[in-house]
Design an enzyme around this catalytic site. Structure first.
Site, PDB file in Angstrom:
ATOM      1  N   GLY A 134      12.155   3.665   8.009  1.00  0.00           N
ATOM      2  CA  GLY A 134      11.672   5.023   8.252  1.00  0.00           C
ATOM      3  C   GLY A 134      11.734   5.403   9.718  1.00  0.00           C
ATOM      4  O   GLY A 134      11.450   4.578  10.598  1.00  0.00           O
ATOM      5  N   GLN A 135      12.054   6.648   9.959  1.00  0.00           N
ATOM      6  CA  GLN A 135      11.973   7.181  11.328  1.00  0.00           C
ATOM      7  C   GLN A 135      10.525   7.202  11.813  1.00  0.00           C
ATOM      8  O   GLN A 135      10.257   7.253  13.000  1.00  0.00           O
ATOM      9  CB  GLN A 135      12.553   8.596  11.376  1.00  0.00           C
ATOM     10  CG  GLN A 135      12.588   9.162  12.786  1.00  0.00           C
ATOM     11  CD  GLN A 135      12.759  10.644  12.810  1.00  0.00           C
ATOM     12  OE1 GLN A 135      13.652  11.159  12.151  1.00  0.00           O
ATOM     13  NE2 GLN A 135      11.909  11.349  13.547  1.00  0.00           N
ATOM     14  N   LYS A 136       9.598   7.173  10.871  1.00  0.00           N
ATOM     15  CA  LYS A 136       8.171   7.108  11.224  1.00  0.00           C
ATOM     16  C   LYS A 136       7.927   6.020  12.278  1.00  0.00           C
ATOM     17  O   LYS A 136       7.136   6.193  13.190  1.00  0.00           O
ATOM     18  CB  LYS A 136       7.380   6.837   9.940  1.00  0.00           C
ATOM     19  CG  LYS A 136       5.981   6.361  10.119  1.00  0.00           C
ATOM     20  CD  LYS A 136       5.046   7.508  10.139  1.00  0.00           C
ATOM     21  CE  LYS A 136       3.587   7.124  10.139  1.00  0.00           C
ATOM     22  NZ  LYS A 136       3.280   5.728  10.280  1.00  0.00           N
ATOM     23  N   ALA A 177       0.874  -1.184   0.000  1.00  0.00           N
ATOM     24  CA  ALA A 177       0.000   0.000   0.000  1.00  0.00           C
ATOM     25  C   ALA A 177       0.907   1.230   0.000  1.00  0.00           C
ATOM     26  O   ALA A 177       0.828   2.105   0.866  1.00  0.00           O
ATOM     27  CB  ALA A 177      -0.962   0.007   1.184  1.00  0.00           C
ATOM     28  N   GLY A 220       6.034   8.238   1.269  1.00  0.00           N
ATOM     29  CA  GLY A 220       6.962   7.948   2.369  1.00  0.00           C
ATOM     30  C   GLY A 220       7.820   6.743   2.015  1.00  0.00           C
ATOM     31  O   GLY A 220       9.046   6.763   2.174  1.00  0.00           O
ATOM     32  N   HIS A 221       7.172   5.683   1.526  1.00  0.00           N
ATOM     33  CA  HIS A 221       7.932   4.494   1.105  1.00  0.00           C
ATOM     34  C   HIS A 221       8.888   4.861  -0.037  1.00  0.00           C
ATOM     35  O   HIS A 221      10.024   4.398  -0.084  1.00  0.00           O
ATOM     36  CB  HIS A 221       6.992   3.404   0.595  1.00  0.00           C
ATOM     37  CG  HIS A 221       6.070   2.820   1.627  1.00  0.00           C
ATOM     38  ND1 HIS A 221       4.705   2.983   1.581  1.00  0.00           N
ATOM     39  CD2 HIS A 221       6.322   2.071   2.724  1.00  0.00           C
ATOM     40  CE1 HIS A 221       4.152   2.346   2.605  1.00  0.00           C
ATOM     41  NE2 HIS A 221       5.106   1.791   3.315  1.00  0.00           N
ATOM     42  N   ARG A 238      -2.150   3.369   6.416  1.00  0.00           N
ATOM     43  CA  ARG A 238      -3.428   3.378   7.136  1.00  0.00           C
ATOM     44  C   ARG A 238      -4.242   4.637   6.855  1.00  0.00           C
ATOM     45  O   ARG A 238      -5.446   4.660   7.110  1.00  0.00           O
ATOM     46  CB  ARG A 238      -3.191   3.258   8.639  1.00  0.00           C
ATOM     47  CG  ARG A 238      -2.627   1.908   9.047  1.00  0.00           C
ATOM     48  CD  ARG A 238      -2.126   1.964  10.477  1.00  0.00           C
ATOM     49  NE  ARG A 238      -1.244   0.844  10.761  1.00  0.00           N
ATOM     50  CZ  ARG A 238      -1.618  -0.297  11.341  1.00  0.00           C
ATOM     51  NH1 ARG A 238      -2.857  -0.441  11.719  1.00  0.00           N
ATOM     52  NH2 ARG A 238      -0.759  -1.261  11.555  1.00  0.00           N
TER      53      ARG A 238
END
Ligand code: AMP
Length: 283
Positions: free
Chosen positions: A147-149, A32, A36-37, A187
């Protein structure tokens, strides 16, 4: 771009590249895909000769069956995005391919998993540890991009790489955000437009924390007010923690620290979102 559903053909493909001296970068994802990815893919392309993106919704890291069911799966679109981005290969195995038998080994990350995601999602980081170590063994990458996410995930994987001597260099990629400040997440697809607007209050809360830290406001007031910013927008806050970015130890007194991470988890329309910001204090 090559697409592999099975382990052995992927390994033969990578073996050929390795023989000719090419470096391999791995970007693990659950699909998905969003920008960001793609920021991870772009960093990988800039550094590694061959970039493998894995797309696998890993059942062992979901502690909630409904969350696993509802997780968006958009492989066709993901493949188009990855091809356009210039990714070399995609590994999108079935659950059976990854888990011919269910692992018996269990990870215990000690204090690193006693806080935040670890305390609210029991077993989550065991599943992450299992799938990431499987991917590292399958792909044997020179570099892997996270990711830092998912800051706690990054810290835990860094510990695992060190403890188990994986020969991979980890790269931490900054949180990629919408213009509104909302951190991109798979999400977010499950949020209505109104909920996306409400969700920007997570970023607003992080900005308030930054301002308060720079002004020397005490941490109790900071937590109270940041929490309020989100609740006033109809967001149900699960936690807001102030931790040391490398060890994730909760911080009571910032005077001894050069930087802190503010980490948030919250529900909007039943969708669980996380966000964080690392704030430098050397001003
Ligand atoms: P996921 O597919 O959610 O498991 O994420 C795969 C990788 O992409 C993880 O390393 C995440 O931390 C990273 N990631 C997800 N969202 C973002 C974002 N908004 N900015 C940067 N990295 C992200």
């Amino acid at each position: 771009m090559e697409v592999f559903k099975e382990i052995f053909p992927l390994q033969s493909y990578l073996q050929e590249h390795r023989k000719s001296g090419k470096s391999i970068g791995l970007v693990p994802t659950m699909g998905a895909l969003h920008k960001g990815h793609l920021s991870l893919i772009n960093e990988a392309i800039a550094e590694a000769d061959v970039v493998v993106c894995s797309v696998f919704v890993n059942p062992t890291q979901f502690n909630n069956a409904a969350d696993l069911d509802k997780y968006p799966r958009t492989l066709e679109d993901d493949l188009k995005l990855l091809e356009a981005a210039g990714c070399s290969a995609v590994f999108c195995p079935s659950v059976d391919e990854m888990y011919a038998t269910l692992p018996v080994v269990k990870f215990d990350f000690g204090n690193l998993e006693k806080v935040m995601e670890g305390s609210f999602r029991p077993g989550h980081f065991n599943g992450v540890g299992i799938v990431v170590s499987k991917l590292f063994n399958i792909v044997n990458p020179d570099f892997a991009y996270f990711g830092q996410k998912d800051l706690q995930q990054y810290v835990i994987i860094a510990q695992m790489v060190s403890d188990l001597s994986f020969s991979v260099k980890l790269r931490r990629v900054p949180v990629f955000r919408e213009a509104s400040g909302l951190a991109m997440s798979s999400r977010n697809r499950r949020l209505s437009d109104a909920a996306k607007e409400q969700a920007t209050s997570l970023y607003k809360a992080l900005q308030l924390c930054k301002e308060y830290l720079h002004n020397g406001t005490d941490l109790d007031k900071l937590k109270r007010d940041a929490w309020k910013v989100m609740e006033e927008n109809g967001v149900q806050v699960e936690y807001l923690e102030i931790v040391e970015p490398a060890t994730l130890e909760p911080i009571e007194n910032i005077s001894a620290h050069k930087s802190v991470a503010i980490c948030i988890a919250a529900y909007i329309e039943g969708v669980r979102l996380i966000d964080n910001e690392i704030i430098k204090l050397d001003f």
